[in-house]
Design a protein around this motif. Structure first.
Motif, mmCIF file in Angstrom:
data_model
loop_
_atom_site.group_PDB
_atom_site.id
_atom_site.type_symbol
_atom_site.label_atom_id
_atom_site.label_comp_id
_atom_site.label_asym_id
_atom_site.label_seq_id
_atom_site.Cartn_x
_atom_site.Cartn_y
_atom_site.Cartn_z
ATOM 1 N N TYR A 238 0.968 5.513 -0.056
ATOM 2 C CA TYR A 238 0.273 6.758 0.131
ATOM 3 C C TYR A 238 1.112 7.847 -0.633
ATOM 4 C CZ TYR A 238 -2.948 4.638 3.217
ATOM 5 O OH TYR A 238 -4.092 3.832 3.818
ATOM 6 N N LYS B 234 0.800 -1.245 -0.140
ATOM 7 C CA LYS B 234 -0.090 -0.017 -0.014
ATOM 8 C C LYS B 234 0.947 1.125 0.057
ATOM 9 C CE LYS B 234 -3.979 2.405 0.352
ATOM 10 N NZ LYS B 234 -4.774 2.360 -0.545
ATOM 11 N N LYS C 100 -8.226 -0.202 -0.196
ATOM 12 C CA LYS C 100 -7.744 -1.283 -1.185
ATOM 13 C C LYS C 100 -6.439 -1.262 -1.348
ATOM 14 C CE LYS C 100 -11.989 -2.872 -2.816
ATOM 15 N NZ LYS C 100 -12.706 -2.339 -2.062
ATOM 16 N N PRO C 101 -5.783 -2.277 -1.742
ATOM 17 C CA PRO C 101 -4.325 -2.452 -1.819
ATOM 18 C C PRO C 101 -3.993 -1.492 -3.121
ATOM 19 C CG PRO C 101 -5.252 -4.667 -2.186
ATOM 20 C CD PRO C 101 -6.279 -3.797 -1.837
#
Lengths: 272, 419
Positions: free
Chosen positions: B13, B11, B81-82
């Protein structure tokens, strides 16, 4: 699209609970409570009636106050459902970040919440009908279908708007402005029959008149408000010619809007 | 088939703020023209995480702040969600990611029970039938018809926990739940959790910082570090490593000899010049072995005469469980000290502590037990197994005392005579 309805069924208890929460929270510490909800249509009806006494609007026989009130019911229901729907995702940040359930629950809940207020306004309308000695006919059975259709339109706007609003909060600020403008493009203050008469019969815009009328009815609210007045006040069937353009527009937009929402949904928790 | 499977979960960001609409359009246009645009710096919250959980396992996830624990739970709960990889969950999930997420302050406790039940997907009928049990567990009978906005934060949490644990899901996800409420309620929560784990055989994932609680509850613990699972296995081993790491970080932060000793309480009467750990040959040490001696030598300056000085020396674990404290008051060796530089040596003749890393604390008190100087976490003291075989030591328990063991055969007749 079918998934919406199955999830609607699966999450019916959640939607009911959230809608009930919205209502309770909104009116909990108020004395007048739900009566506040009907203040808006009544005030607007009063203002419109007053304005009409100066400028004169043809109503083909139906008393103007009840005609405009019957227009205000679906209109306010639509306007508020759409506004609430658009901000419904961002106003539930805590839930979005903590618990998963299909996010379309939020816009749908916003509609359901407004349905209660609509119900109360309908009581007032019934009172007005008694006052004007109008009896509902068999055509009144169209009302639930018309309301459902209004909800679908509000949902179309809500899905798209709510997803955009997660990224850009401008949406929830802009929409009320756009909608209040749209009110003048909808037969709220004046009846649709007046538009039809001016454009189709008197052809005031020349060659463009027929196209302009189609453009006007592309606004699904035009057909809805007209149908609502017809089935309740006039006791006739809805005018399908006025409904069709708007209906086709919504039939195209709703799936797009819903898919857009479902795609954006994945990132709500990260962005919000 | 594992009930939870996580494969190559990554993941990322974006760092920084959300770009403006103008920037977005510009970048999209540039991309369409095949030009490269600047890339925002990205942060890997989870980096290729792989694991699977079997049904009935109770898995604890530990790690320092920002290690990716909560992000991992969010993926399991389907909240986000990944970026890459996949998460497969075979069963219903009760996400207790922060208890009381759905509690609305305007509603009363009772109304909130129904609302949160609906949010968690508990059918209304089930809530109705469990209502009394929930209210009873939350200890809020008296306040249940009061709006939650008038509750204390502890009460809100109690309510949230009571609702959430009444849910009937295959997998329970708990984030930092146990660290709230008063001690008695925490105990009750743990009991209920254990009940759910042991009796109902639920799969549970717990994230938390209270390592001791997790060690007790879990059958397996995963240690996360910078978005990766660095260790996965037996709770005691993993927790041991985690404590050791925490200790090492503290150790690295302050070089033991030169580090300045920072007091938590200082009356200004005493200054500490130096604290050393010594063995019997007066050599500086960082610790000692189990059941071996260790001396703590403190050099201090006092600004005035002190009657009957009391010195307390103690050890605590990195989560501040004070396992050992000795005082010269017990032996009644309390000299009167004149102003000037002094040295006190406390020889702990026989350290009864399990091999582990502890921290030193020291307190100086006057004859009325007024605190003159106090500091804990002064320096790490590592206790090794010493002359003992580490594999023969019991794996839990902090203290080892000399024990005599006798075994003898006992026939039935003797047994009855004795009882």
């Amino acid at each position: 699209m079918i998934k919406v309805f199955t999830s609607l069924y699966t999450y019916r208890e959640l939607i009911t609970a959230l809608a009930w929460k919205n209502i309770v929270v909104r009116y909990k510490q108020s004395y007048l409570g739900l009566l506040l909800a009907i203040l808006k249509p009544i005030m607007l009806m009063a203002i419109f009636t007053l304005v009409r006494s100066f400028i004169g609007i043809e109503t083909d026989g139906t008393p103007y106050p009840i005609l405009t009130f019957a227009a205000l019911l679906p209109w306010i229901f639509f306007q508020e459902s759409a506004s609430e729907g658009v901000s419904s995702v961002t106003s539930n940040t805590a839930l979005i970040k903590k618990i998963y359930f299909p996010r379309e629950v939020f816009p749908i809940t916003a509609m359901v919440t407004k349905l209660v207020e609509l119900g109360i306004s309908c009581l007032i309308l019934a009172g007005l009908m008694v006052y004007y000695q109008m009896l509902p006919t068999i055509y009144a059975l169209w009302v639930p279908l018309i309301i459902l259709y209004t909800m679908v339109i509000a949902l179309t706007i809500s899905f798209f708007g709510a997803a955009i609003n997660v990224y850009y909060r401008d949406m929830s600020q802009l929409l009320p402005v756009v909608l209040s403008l749209l009110m003048y493009a909808s037969p709220v203050i004046y009846p649709l029959s007046l538009v039809r008469q001016k454009l189709l019969e008197e052809q005031i815009a020349g060659d463009w008149s027929n196209h302009l009328y189609t453009l006007y009815t592309l606004n699904p609210l035009a057909g809805i408000i007209d149908s609502f007045q017809r089935v309740l006040l006039k006791g006739t069937a809805p005018d399908f010619n006025a409904l069709l353009p708007g209906f086709m527009l919504i039939a195209v937009l709703l799936p797009i809007s819903y898919l857009f929402f479902k795609r954006a949904e994945n990132w709500f928790a990260d962005i919000i | 088939m594992p009930i939870i499977e996580v494969k190559h979960l990554t993941k990322e960001y974006d760092l920084g703020t959300i770009t403006s609409l103008k920037d977005n359009i510009r970048h999209t246009l540039a991309k369409l023209q095949g030009k490269s645009t600047w890339q925002r710096e990205r942060f890997k919250a989870l980096d290729d995480v792989n694991f699977s959980v079997e049904e009935g396992e109770v898995v604890g996830i530990i790690g320092h702040n920002g290690a990716g624990k909560s992000t991992l739970l969010k993926h399991l709960a389907n909240i986000t969600k990944p970026t890459r990889g996949e998460v497969i969950v075979r069963g219903s999930i009760a996400p207790l990611i922060e208890v009381g997420a759905g509690v609305n302050p305007e509603l009363t406790g009772r109304e909130n029970i129904f609302l949160n039940g609906a949010i968690l997907g508990i059918p209304k009928k089930v809530i109705q039938s469990k209502l009394d049990e929930i209210i009873d567990f939350s200890e809020l009978e008296q306040f249940i018809d009061t709006p939650v906005k008038r509750y204390s934060s502890g009460m809100t949490v109690k309510l949230g926990f009571s609702i959430a644990t009444s849910m009937d899901a295959d997998i329970l996800i708990i984030d930092e739940v146990l660290a709230v409420g008063d001690l008695a309620f925490q105990q009750k929560c743990i009991e209920r959790m254990e009940g759910m784990i042991k009796n109902q055989g639920k799969t549970v994932l717990i994230v938390g910082h209270n390592i001791r609680q997790l060690e007790r509850l879990c059958s397996r613990i995963m240690l996360m570090d910078h978005g990766k699972i660095s260790l996965d296995g037996d709770p005691r081993e993993v927790c041991g490593v985690f404590f050791k790491e925490a200790q090492d970080r503290t150790y690295a932060r302050h070089k033991p000899s030169e580090r300045e000793i920072i007091s938590q309480q200082d009356s200004g009467i005493i200054q500490i010049n130096k604290i050393e750990l010594l063995d019997d040959n007066k050599d500086t040490q960082t610790g000692t072995g189990l059941h071996e001696p260790l001396s703590v030598r403190i050099t201090f300056t006092c600004n005035q005469n002190i009657d009957k000085l009391e010195v307390v020396v103690g050890f605590h674990t990195s989560d501040f469980v004070h396992v050992l404290s000795v005082s010269n008051a017990l032996a009644d060796i309390r000299p009167t000290i004149k102003a000037g530089v002094h040295q006190v040596v406390c020889r702990l003749n026989d350290i009864p502590l399990r091999p582990f890393s502890y921290s030193l604390r020291v307190a100086f008190l006057d004859q009325y037990r007024q605190m003159l100087w106090y500091a804990d976490n002064i320096m790490p003291v590592s206790i090794t197994a010493g002359k003992y075989d580490i594999t023969r030591l019991p794996t839990i328990g902090l203290i080892d005392v000399p024990a005599d063991w006798t075994f003898h055969e006992q026939d039935d007749k003797n047994y009855h005579e004795n009882t």
